[in-house]
Design an enzyme around this catalytic site. Structure first.
Site, mmCIF file in Angstrom:
data_model
loop_
_atom_site.group_PDB
_atom_site.id
_atom_site.type_symbol
_atom_site.label_atom_id
_atom_site.label_comp_id
_atom_site.label_asym_id
_atom_site.label_seq_id
_atom_site.Cartn_x
_atom_site.Cartn_y
_atom_site.Cartn_z
ATOM 1 N N HIS A 167 51.560 -49.789 38.699
ATOM 2 C CA HIS A 167 52.691 -50.707 38.553
ATOM 3 C C HIS A 167 52.578 -51.686 37.380
ATOM 4 C CE1 HIS A 167 56.388 -52.378 39.789
ATOM 5 N NE2 HIS A 167 56.222 -52.326 41.090
ATOM 6 N N TYR B 263 60.565 -61.709 50.049
ATOM 7 C CA TYR B 263 60.636 -61.332 48.634
ATOM 8 C C TYR B 263 61.536 -60.114 48.510
ATOM 9 C CZ TYR B 263 58.730 -59.815 44.034
ATOM 10 O OH TYR B 263 58.560 -59.436 42.720
ATOM 11 N N SER C 267 62.822 -57.746 45.366
ATOM 12 C CA SER C 267 62.642 -57.527 43.937
ATOM 13 C C SER C 267 63.990 -57.321 43.252
ATOM 14 C CB SER C 267 61.755 -56.296 43.717
ATOM 15 O OG SER C 267 61.534 -56.086 42.353
ATOM 16 N N THR D 131 60.794 -58.532 36.381
ATOM 17 C CA THR D 131 61.511 -58.702 37.652
ATOM 18 C C THR D 131 61.675 -60.181 37.941
ATOM 19 O OG1 THR D 131 59.457 -58.659 38.918
ATOM 20 C CG2 THR D 131 60.629 -56.564 38.648
#
Length: 614
Positions: free
Chosen positions: A331, A446, A448, A459
């Site tokens: 990632h 959260y 994204s 992001t």
């Protein structure tokens, strides 16, 4: 890259607005007493330390016009983290199987995936890959006229031409990192390494490594039968599973893996490691048979047992024995927008124009293989012992992980639009309501959100636990209240309106999380005393995301997900389709019960739907 030079830069929000948004997000998750304290810290920050830090950030940003203010610290955050990559960071996506079952045969599927991936890479390198553009109204802007007008405009003005069509070109700076790229483990901070000289792929099976060329020196892709011959040879290799798994070392804590990799190099494996690093990508052939076990499918693509994986590579294509295919990706180099574009294009190419057909299997000539090699690691006692220990540790870790899913087919995107509510807002409300059913509270959440509409955007966080969602959860869960269905429906609409506002803010670079993150980083770099806002337990709490959620909805995606980001939380990958909603939920069973949460989530969908249809 036509639009790249004219992409707008990621804005730095006004400090006052960031502070207000931060307080708005804290309000539903703090007690009145805690919120008063946090408010005083924020107000203090706004008139003292925050001003100087903000000015430093603005000044630094003005000297780096080629990038965004978040790019460097965000890369740094990923690469410094010492946690293992699988579960903690690497997400996965699984392709919808091909309609004709014979195209799901492992050999056929793997060959076509390799070729279509190489076709995508070639289009990217030859600058003929169509730019990624978000069309606000596709019927009006996703047209030949739009493409003609914007193509004729010089690159430095092209974005403005697209904007006139209400279309927003997206940043494509991450795309080159898809290929010939890997994350190298280093002590304290990893590195992202690209070596475009590689013309080969690495295939893993049973913990062994194989290498063969797939493009020639002119960049032309070798014939499908040539590539298939290599895959067939690997599938017919009847050796027992490798007793010393080198791949499992990529599941380790990063400093341990950095030390071990250094030792691997010293005992004669440097050239082999470089071969893996420079490969265009990894192809994983699993002997796993999934059948109809959906949860087994999820575990296979999220983590497996680690022995037939190389989690450091930018991405790995994974094909099971019964022809399921998917991707697990590292990632740090990039985000879901780039990966999903690659994923969709490859799926489209494989489905519409496969280059290798089931009948071709009978016409494979083994002698056609180009530069085919079995790669054998030199292993000493230290490597063998570390591999054995990591195998045990990884198994213990993954055994603690609980994975479950829900697919709700009573309504989806179409009905949400008829009800006048945002489908994403409904999903986020359902996540809050499910947790409220399970634990009688709302928690830091959260969601994204991509900021790829800006140059080198990454992001932003949508703080989807709002005051409105808290009120609505309490009203729906506490059935003793006297609210009518129409009043409850209005509360849901209020949630949707609030969610739309914060989503738009985040997508336009006006969230608060990245701004505060960057200000905190500047404070650390200056070695000045940390402002009270960052020492406040409430700041740690809001960043301890009990619900971590993300969606990559596409008709090509059968499943997608990631691990929980905190021990006592849930990782929720979700999809919104025209007629159904779905979620894949992960957690550590010691702290959270995914199956129980999934049942609560299904109930939340039912209750919300019942209110909306009245």
């Amino acid at each position: 890259m036509h639009f790249q030079p004219s992409l707008p830069r990621l804005p730095i929000p006004k400090l006052k607005n960031t502070c207000q948004r931060y307080l708005n997000a804290q309000k539903p998750i703090l007690s009145n007493e805690q919120f008063e304290k946090t408010t005083s810290y924020v107000n203090d920050f706004l008139i003292k330390d925050g001003i100087a830090l903000h000015e430093q950030l603005v000044e630094k940003d003005s000297k780096n016009l080629h990038t965004s203010y978040i790019s460097e610290p965000w890369f740094d955050m990923y690469l410094r983290d010492r946690k293992p990559l699988p579960i903690n960071y690497n997400p996965f996506l699984v392709f919808v199987p091909e309609e004709k079952s014979e195209y799901n045969i492992q050999l056929v599927k793997a060959t076509n995936l390799i070729i279509s991936s190489l076709r995508f890479m070639r289009a990217l390198k030859e600058h003929i890959l169509p730019p990624e553009v978000y069309h606000l109204n596709p019927k009006k802007s996703d047209t030949d006229l739009f493409r003609t007008v914007t193509r004729l405009l010089p690159s430095r003005f092209s974005w403005y031409g697209a904007y006139l069509f209400k279309a927003f070109p997206l940043d494509m700076s991450q795309y080159p990192n898809l290929f010939n790229s890997t994350r190298l483990p280093k002590l304290e901070k990893d590195e992202i390494c690209r070596d475009e000289s590689g013309r080969h792929v690495i295939v893993m099976r049973k913990g062994y490594f194989y290498s063969f060329d797939v493009v020639n020196e002119n960049g032309h892709i070798y014939e499908s039968k040539t590539i298939a011959a290599c895959i067939k040879t690997i599938l017919e290799d009847d050796r027992a599973t490798n007793k010393c798994s080198i791949g499992v070392l990529t599941t380790a804590e990063r400093n341990l893996w950095a030390d071990t990799r250094e030792h691997l190099s010293r005992v004669g494996n440097q050239e082999l490691l470089e071969k893996i690093d420079s490969a265009i990508f990894m192809m994983i052939l699993d002997d796993t048979h999934i059948g109809t076990d959906y949860n087994k499918l999820l575990g296979t693509y999220l983590h497996a047992d680690g022995t037939n994986r190389w989690f450091d590579k930018s991405f790995s294509l994974i094909v099971t024995q019964d022809g399921y295919a998917g991707i697990n990706f590292e990632h740090s180099w990039g985000d879901g927008v780039a990966v999903l574009r690659f994923f969709n294009d490859v799926k489209d190419d494989v489905s519409k124009k496969p280059r290798f057909h089931p009948t071709d299997v009978h016409h494979i000539q083994k002698g056609a293989m180009i530069n085919f090699k079995k790669l054998e690691f030199k292993v000493d006692n230290k490597i063998q012992n570390t591999s054995d220990e990591q195998k045990i540790n990884y198994k213990e870790w993954t055994n603690q992980l609980s994975i479950d899913h829900v697919i709700f087919d009573k309504f989806g995107k179409d009905q949400c639009k008829k009800f006048g509510v945002s489908p994403d807002a409904i999903m986020q409300l359902a996540f809050q309501l499910a947790l409220y059913y399970q634990k009688n509270c709302v928690v830091p959440t959260y969601e994204s959100c991509s900021t790829a509409a800006f140059k080198h955007g990454r992001t932003e966080t949508i703080r989807s636990c709002t005051v409105e969602t808290k009120i609505t959860c309490e009203a729906i869960a506490q059935k003793s209240n006297n609210l009518s269905k129409s009043e409850l429906k209005q509360l849901i609409i209020n949630c949707s309106n609030s969610h739309n506002t914060i989503t738009k803010d985040a997508a336009m670079g006006h969230g608060f999380d990245r701004h505060l993150f960057a200000l905190k980083k500047i404070c650390e770099q200056l070695s000045t005393p940390m402002p009270t806002i960052f020492k406040d337990p409430a700041y740690d709490y809001i960043n301890h995301n009990i619900l971590s959620t993300s969606t990559l909805s596409s008709p090509a995606v059968l499943a997608g997900g990631f691990g929980p980001v905190v021990n006592d939380g849930y990782g929720i990958g979700y999809m919104i389709q025209d007629q159904k909603l779905g979620a894949i939920v992960t957690s550590y069973s010691k702290y959270c019960n995914s199956s129980e949460y999934v049942k609560c989530l299904e109930q939340a969908f039912k209750d919300i739907h019942q209110i909306l249809i009245q």
